[in-house]
Scaffold this active site. Structure first.
Site, PDB file in Angstrom:
ATOM      1  N   ASP A 178      -9.477  -2.882  78.239  1.00  0.00           N
ATOM      2  CA  ASP A 178      -8.362  -2.119  77.682  1.00  0.00           C
ATOM      3  C   ASP A 178      -7.021  -2.434  78.357  1.00  0.00           C
ATOM      4  OD1 ASP A 178      -6.605   0.270  77.096  1.00  0.00           O
ATOM      5  OD2 ASP A 178      -8.408   0.880  76.013  1.00  0.00           O
ATOM      6  N   SER A 211      -4.272  -0.889  73.338  1.00  0.00           N
ATOM      7  CA  SER A 211      -5.455  -0.118  72.974  1.00  0.00           C
ATOM      8  C   SER A 211      -5.381   0.313  71.505  1.00  0.00           C
ATOM      9  CB  SER A 211      -5.613   1.071  73.930  1.00  0.00           C
ATOM     10  OG  SER A 211      -6.906   1.634  73.831  1.00  0.00           O
TER      11      SER A 211
END
Length: 272
Positions: A160, A49
């Protein structure tokens, strides 16, 4: 032979894993600053991320001072392009930002090995990007569900990486590993008054609701972080930050985050 020695020697060989956490990624810069002062050479990097962005900057040779200058100049509001079809933010402006610094640089061409973590939306499996464009891999890794739409690469859609591996220590080969963790940082009551990009917000999406959303994702990510740590071999040092009132949406608190990262590393890392 020298290549293998770099990874497996027990002395002065450090791999580092950066976790995802929205604005809290800024604390990573303080940790990097401390490691620079100690003349520590990072031999491999893994990032998830927002941690993938920091990892990519480090892998191309960006110093902590240069990172600090970059994040000071970011206008986060100008990077938001609303899209209610697949997420809250479309992400095209994020790609423009990434291309400004990484261009067409390929992961496999970096001097410091880099692994960027994303989640395959169809299979639910972890995807480790070790080749291809940095920009695509990072955009995939930051695709937080509900905020960013999934990112398509070669006909596959990715979200993500924090969904499956928020602290990818298990992807590092170095004997000595440093992990920057989210564990134990989300305890305590929710705060109704919230500041977002300089605005005071009592309610609404970026008020209490944003905290509920971020807390829910954090709880999920804490669980897979614990698993990653348990599955990792070698000498591991995991940093846990005491963020206090600094929240995942406090993008305007650059200096506070960096100072927190530096001081946490200085007090807790056992670096010879």
């Amino acid at each position: 032979m020298n290549f293998l020695k770099k990874f497996f020697t027990k002395e002065r060989s450090y791999g580092i894993a950066f976790w995802g956490g929205s604005a809290r990624w800024l604390a990573h810069i303080g940790v990097i600053k401390f490691l620079e002062e100690k003349n520590i050479q990072i031999t491999e990097i893994a990032g998830t991320s927002m941690g993938a962005i920091i990892g990519a900057f480090l892998a191309i040779g960006t110093t902590s001072d240069e990172m600090q200058k970059i994040v000071r100049e970011i206008s986060y509001l100008q990077m938001i392009d609303f899209d209610l079809k697949n997420g809250f933010i479309k992400g095209d402006k994020i790609i423009n930002f990434l291309e400004k610094y990484f261009g067409n640089t390929q992961i496999q061409d970096l001097k410091i090995p880099l692994k960027i973590i994303a989640t395959d939306l169809e299979t639910g499996e972890k995807k480790v990007f070790m080749s291809g464009k940095i920009v695509d891999a990072v955009r995939a890794s930051i695709s937080l569900p509900g905020i960013f739409g999934p990112h398509e690469i070669d006909g596959k859609f990715f979200i993500d990486g924090g969904v499956v591996s928020n602290l990818p220590l298990e992807e590092l080969w170095a004997y000595q590993k440093i992990g920057i963790s989210a564990l134990k940082t989300y305890n305590g009551p929710l705060v109704r008054k919230k500041k977002f990009l300089g605005f005071e917000l009592e309610n609404g999406f970026f008020g209490m609701n944003s905290q509920i959303l971020s807390r829910a994702f954090a709880i999920m990510m804490q669980q897979n972080e614990a698993q990653s740590i348990a599955e990792t071999h070698g000498k591991i040092q995991v940093l846990n930050f005491e963020y206090g009132e600094l929240d995942m949406a406090d993008f305007d608190e650059v200096e506070k985050f960096i100072e927190l990262g530096y001081e946490t590393a200085r007090k807790n890392l056992n670096i010879k």
